[in-house]
Design a protein around this motif. Structure first.
Motif, PDB file in Angstrom:
ATOM      1  N   ASP A  10       0.794  -1.225   0.000  1.00 47.21           N
ATOM      2  CA  ASP A  10       0.000   0.000   0.000  1.00 47.21           C
ATOM      3  C   ASP A  10       0.829   1.279   0.000  1.00 47.21           C
ATOM      4  N   THR A  20      -2.274   4.671   1.252  1.00 48.74           N
ATOM      5  CA  THR A  20      -2.096   5.211   2.609  1.00 48.74           C
ATOM      6  C   THR A  20      -0.646   5.249   3.050  1.00 48.74           C
ATOM      7  N   ALA A  22       0.479   3.358   4.979  1.00 45.53           N
ATOM      8  CA  ALA A  22       0.275   3.053   6.401  1.00 45.53           C
ATOM      9  C   ALA A  22       0.242   4.307   7.263  1.00 45.53           C
ATOM     10  N   PRO A  24      -2.854   7.009   7.853  1.00 44.28           N
ATOM     11  CA  PRO A  24      -4.206   7.455   7.456  1.00 44.28           C
ATOM     12  C   PRO A  24      -4.293   8.930   7.099  1.00 44.28           C
ATOM     13  N   ASN A  52      -0.604  -4.342   4.076  1.00 47.67           N
ATOM     14  CA  ASN A  52      -0.049  -3.498   5.127  1.00 47.67           C
ATOM     15  C   ASN A  52       1.468  -3.396   4.999  1.00 47.67           C
ATOM     16  N   GLN A  55       5.155   1.962   8.167  1.00 48.77           N
ATOM     17  CA  GLN A  55       4.752   3.291   7.708  1.00 48.77           C
ATOM     18  C   GLN A  55       5.820   3.959   6.849  1.00 48.77           C
ATOM     19  N   SER A  65       3.076   0.045  11.995  1.00 49.33           N
ATOM     20  CA  SER A  65       1.877   0.423  11.249  1.00 49.33           C
ATOM     21  C   SER A  65       0.726   0.679  12.206  1.00 49.33           C
ATOM     22  N   PHE A  67      -2.176   0.192  11.515  1.00 49.20           N
ATOM     23  CA  PHE A  67      -3.151  -0.864  11.229  1.00 49.20           C
ATOM     24  C   PHE A  67      -2.788  -2.180  11.917  1.00 49.20           C
TER      25      PHE A  67
END
Length: 536
Positions: A10, A20, A22, A24, A52, A55, A65, A67
């Motif tokens: 991602d 994203t 990671a 938001p 995922n 970040q 992350s 998430f």
């Protein structure tokens, strides 16, 4: 590519889905596919979703992350490796056939090694990075995860290609012949495993397997590689990570999680002059390291552990900076010095965790690394990922030209360990099999030969015996020079083997056997020499 399903890390754009990285607060709706995603869809692959990551692709462990941490596919208490953590996990667990990751400092290799899958880190610029949220744009690579080298190589073939809209894309010419059958692999003169005895034993086993495959280990000075690796975070080069998200970070630093925030913030304090100084130091280390690829003692590739140890998620969260750095002990220098790499599974440790190795070569060695990596993976006897399926048959590696070879059966002084065996190995010949002739031959000890040599003669059916021979294979380009070394009365002819096949091999002129001793009852030259009969 038709029929293959894949996932995308991602930090790569997929039209209609948010990107994203990671984070938001950073997320945006992608209006077009990343160039590599577009190429794979056009080639017939089906995209299942996004994965995922650590970040902003800043980490090698998979816990950074919002998430949530990505668990290891073999033991959820352990890290998956990062930053391409989710991509590695969905491949290892069989949810997709392959996945795209990215690799700046090892993110396409460490997760592969920790999850028992293959990770191709291509030469820089071979796959377009357009549509990728950069981590350090000048060294970023789109990477490929799969459970087999064959699948990963197919994906690389479909994904690669020059992109004029990517400022770091390159129209590279890849090597098209495999590494020599007798290859030289570098091993760091000093290896650290941070107290992990299981990893150390696994690496020694990996070295031995490469030796059995025809490799010769060569100790190399790891100091310039380690010094180059340290520049990625401990010099002005880290400013490139800050530059990648500068606009967002300057306005929303509080939305970035630690320790990613501190790493990016470290890039704010350097001047342009500092960057040029760091680049000059990097080039100097690269010049020192280049010596291992050159000269008579040159290596063909470098072997390192993909990761020198394995940590639990709890351990990583308790000491996120130091332990993350440890995971990258053998990865950070690869992109900085413009090398290609492939991580392949090697073994399962006694504690049930996977151990992987990484093969590293110069820029453009991608197909060569894939070919050797596939042979290594199959020699390991490993199962696929965490799905416990056997490996399929090896696949041809795209882009490699089949090498013309000649096979020759040897019966005497050219056998393994015998005085003239070097005439084979110097010509990159490899031993295929030790076998027997058809039962139609006699073996004689030729008088006055130095070193002692036998003569093999085909006789009428029922009058001969089966004689031990070794069948060797060498590049056809070297076969003529080998035959030229054979002295009369010996020569090359066609031998019949016990299985009914034929092969070129050593024969002797019948007239030269007058007065020679018939040693056929020994069954082969090695047994005759071991008996001591030749000394009398």
């Amino acid at each position: 590519m038709s029929g293959l399903q894949f996932a995308v890390k991602d930090n790569l754009d997929v039209q209609g889905l948010p990107t994203t990285a990671a984070c938001p607060a950073f997320a945006y709706a992608a209006t077009a596919h990343a160039a590599v995603v577009h190429k794979l869809l056009k080639a017939g692959a089906s995209l299942l979703g996004k994965t995922n990551l650590d970040q902003f692709a800043c980490g090698l462990n998979g816990t950074r992350s919002p998430f949530g941490a990505v668990p290891n596919a073999f033991d959820p208490a352990y890290v998956s490796g990062g930053s391409s953590s989710g991509s590695a996990y969905v491949v290892a667990t069989g949810q997709v056939d392959f996945a795209l990751g990215t690799d700046t400092a090892g993110s396409g290799r460490v997760p592969a090694g920790l999850n028992n899958i293959v990770g191709i880190k291509p030469s820089k610029g071979l796959i377009s990075s357009r549509g990728l949220v950069p981590a350090a744009q000048s060294v970023d690579c789109v990477s490929i995860f799969a459970r087999t080298v064959g699948t990963a190589a197919r994906v690389l073939e479909a994904a690669m290609g020059y992109d004029a809209l990517d400022p770091y894309s390159r129209d590279l010419v890849l090597a098209r012949t495999a590494f020599p059958a007798r290859f030289r692999f570098g091993v760091p003169s000093e290896l650290v495993f941070f107290g992990d005895a299981a990893a150390e034993v696994a690496f020694q086993q990996a070295m031995q397997r490469l030796v059995e495959m025809g490799g010769t280990p060569v100790s190399i000075d790891y100091a310039p590689l380690a010094a180059a690796a340290a520049l990625l975070y401990d010099s002005a080069l880290v400013a490139e990570r800050y530059a990648a998200v500068r606009g967002f970070f300057d306005a929303h630093a509080d939305q970035v999680m630690e320790p990613v925030r501190s790493i990016l913030a470290a890039g704010q304090g350097y001047s342009a002059a500092d960057v040029f100084d760091a680049q000059a130091r990097l080039r100097a280390y690269g010049q020192q390291a280049a010596a291992m690829w050159a000269g008579r003692s040159a290596i063909d590739l470098l072997l390192v552990p993909t990761a020198p140890t394995h940590y639990t998620i709890a351990q990583m969260q308790a000491d996120p900076v130091v332990l993350n750095r440890n995971l990258g002990a053998y990865t950070n220098f690869v992109n900085l010095l413009d090398y290609a790499a492939i991580s392949v599974p090697s073994s399962i440790r006694p504690d049930g965790l996977p151990f992987g190795i990484t093969l590293i070569g110069p820029c453009g060695s991608d197909w060569q690394l894939a070919e050797l990596g596939q042979r290594y993976h199959h020699a390991s006897g490993m199962l696929q990922g965490a799905v416990d399926l056997p490996l399929p048959a090896p696949q041809s590696i795209p882009g490699l030209q089949p090498q013309a070879v000649a096979r020759v059966a040897v019966v005497g002084a050219h056998l393994s360990g015998m005085p003239l065996n070097s005439q084979l190995t110097e010509r990159q010949a490899t031993l295929l099999a030790s076998t027997l002739t058809a039962p139609d031959y006699q073996l004689f000890a030729l008088p006055g030969t130095v070193p002692p040599k036998p003569g093999l003669l085909r006789v009428a059916p029922g009058l001969g015996r089966q004689i031990v021979v070794e069948v060797w294979e060498m590049p056809l380009a070297h076969y003529g020079s080998f035959v030229a070394l054979i002295p009369a009365p010996l020569g090359i002819g066609t031998l019949a083997l016990a299985d009914g096949s034929t092969v070129q091999g050593f024969i002797c002129e019948p007239q030269a056997l007058q007065g020679a001793t018939d040693i056929s009852h020994f069954g082969g030259w090695r047994a005759y020499m071991a008996s001591g009969s030749h000394a009398g």
